[in-house]
Design a protein around this motif. Structure first.
Motif, PDB file in Angstrom:
ATOM      1  N   ASP A 138      61.129 -38.490  21.632  1.00 36.58           N
ATOM      2  CA  ASP A 138      61.869 -37.394  20.801  1.00 36.58           C
ATOM      3  C   ASP A 138      63.358 -37.603  21.237  1.00 36.58           C
ATOM      4  O   ASP A 138      64.335 -36.612  20.841  1.00 36.58           O
ATOM      5  N   VAL A 139      63.794 -38.482  21.741  1.00 32.32           N
ATOM      6  CA  VAL A 139      65.343 -38.753  21.941  1.00 32.32           C
ATOM      7  C   VAL A 139      65.848 -39.844  20.859  1.00 32.32           C
ATOM      8  O   VAL A 139      65.557 -40.870  21.040  1.00 32.32           O
ATOM      9  N   ARG A 140      66.549 -39.262  20.012  1.00 29.58           N
ATOM     10  CA  ARG A 140      67.238 -39.952  19.007  1.00 29.58           C
ATOM     11  C   ARG A 140      68.588 -39.934  18.970  1.00 29.58           C
ATOM     12  O   ARG A 140      69.435 -40.881  18.702  1.00 29.58           O
ATOM     13  N   LYS A 141      69.317 -38.927  19.645  1.00 30.22           N
ATOM     14  CA  LYS A 141      70.805 -38.636  19.436  1.00 30.22           C
ATOM     15  C   LYS A 141      71.328 -39.726  20.442  1.00 30.22           C
ATOM     16  O   LYS A 141      72.463 -39.943  20.399  1.00 30.22           O
ATOM     17  N   ALA A 142      70.660 -39.782  21.408  1.00 32.18           N
ATOM     18  CA  ALA A 142      71.275 -40.682  22.574  1.00 32.18           C
ATOM     19  C   ALA A 142      70.760 -41.916  22.754  1.00 32.18           C
ATOM     20  O   ALA A 142      70.379 -42.528  23.862  1.00 32.18           O
TER      21      ALA A 142
END
Length: 309
Positions: A138-142
């Motif tokens: 769920d880490v997409r922004k970074a």
């Protein structure tokens, strides 16, 4: 840091043994000791040659002392599996192999290093280090944050500040386009050097504002201009020893999208210490390009899935 020291006393191997009707036990032991030392030394040297990645400090110390008279550019590139991955990395290879004294640190977003990337690096002709770490779910922004931090950790585990080679660290994403000029611009960075990046932030280019004294006085951006360092990942390079001295400086995950760059830079330098490059930030030498996802609507069960593309 791993160091291996091996010395072969060649002269002692040619020492004449007096012929007095027999060889004393002490001389036999001495001969055996010399033979064992020689065999051990040969084994160590062969092991280093076979597994150079296990002795990075030894490798770089040799390169710096004997052949390299210019700072080494350590390029950290995060990458992840997708249809165009090999094409993207191939494009970077064609540029990087023309840059002298460049070491490529490629960090895969994966549990294990893949054969696709391994094959490409082995054929690239570029000195490289191949690493991998999988991003959190769920880490997409970074995306790329853990991979860049692993590259920084490798540098800090490989070199001590006091005996590191002269060098610079640059974060080169695999979907960008780089002029060869940018690498010579960054090579002699004292602390942190900066320059414009094209096709980012909804603009033809983003940059820094340079005053009449040649110092950075602000940011030429539209998105989040109040950031402490409103700059794209491709728009700066850092002196290696500064990275090694500031060991806790990393890209942070607990910040909003667009704030990874300042999360690192604010622990390294002030705005007044930034060094404008590329003719006082008037030349575009880096482009934030994106490769279009290929259209494969006709490919179902047609081409051989075992063919690497």
């Amino acid at each position: 840091m791993t160091m291996v020291m091996a010395t072969i006393d060649v002269a002692s191997l040619h020492t004449a043994i007096p012929h007095t009707g027999g060889i004393k036990a002490s001389k036999v032991l001495s001969m055996k000791g010399r033979t064992l030392l020689l065999l051990l030394s040969i084994w160590i040297l062969l092991y280093i040659a076979r597994y150079p990645e296990k002795f990075p400090a030894l490798k770089f110390r040799s390169v710096v002392s004997e052949t390299t008279t210019i700072p080494i550019i350590f390029v950290i590139t995060p990458t992840y599996a997708r249809l165009v991955q090999k094409a993207e990395l191939t494009r970077l290879t064609l540029a990087f192999r023309q840059v002298p004294a460049l070491h490529w640190i490629v960090v895969e977003d994966a549990l294990q290093k893949t054969q696709v990337v391994r094959n490409l690096l082995q054929r690239s002709g570029i000195p490289y280090t191949h690493l991998s770490i999988q991003s959190l779910k769920d880490v997409r922004k970074a995306r790329g944050t853990l991979q860049r931090n692993l590259g920084l950790s490798w540098l800090r585990e490989t070199f001590y500040p006091e005996d590191a080679p002269e060098g610079v660290v640059y974060f080169a994403d695999d979907d960008n386009t780089y002029s060869l000029e940018i690498f010579e611009e960054m090579r002699y960075t004292k602390k942190v050097s900066v320059w414009p990046v094209a096709f980012v932030g909804g603009l033809r280019y983003e940059s820094v504002k340079v005053n009449m004294e040649g110092k950075v006085a602000g940011w030429f951006v539209k998105i989040f201009p109040s950031r402490s360092f409103a700059i794209d990942m491709a728009g700066f390079a850092i002196n290696l020893k500064l990275i090694l001295e500031k060991r806790t400086a990393i890209f942070r995950l607990d910040v909003a999208a667009g704030y990874q760059e300042p999360s690192l830079l604010q622990d390294l330098v002030t705005m007044e210490e930034l060094e404008p490059k590329a003719d006082n930030c008037t030349k575009i030498l880096v482009w934030h390009t994106k490769t279009q996802t290929p259209n494969l609507r006709n490919d179902k069960n047609f081409t051989d899935p075992n063919v690497e593309v």
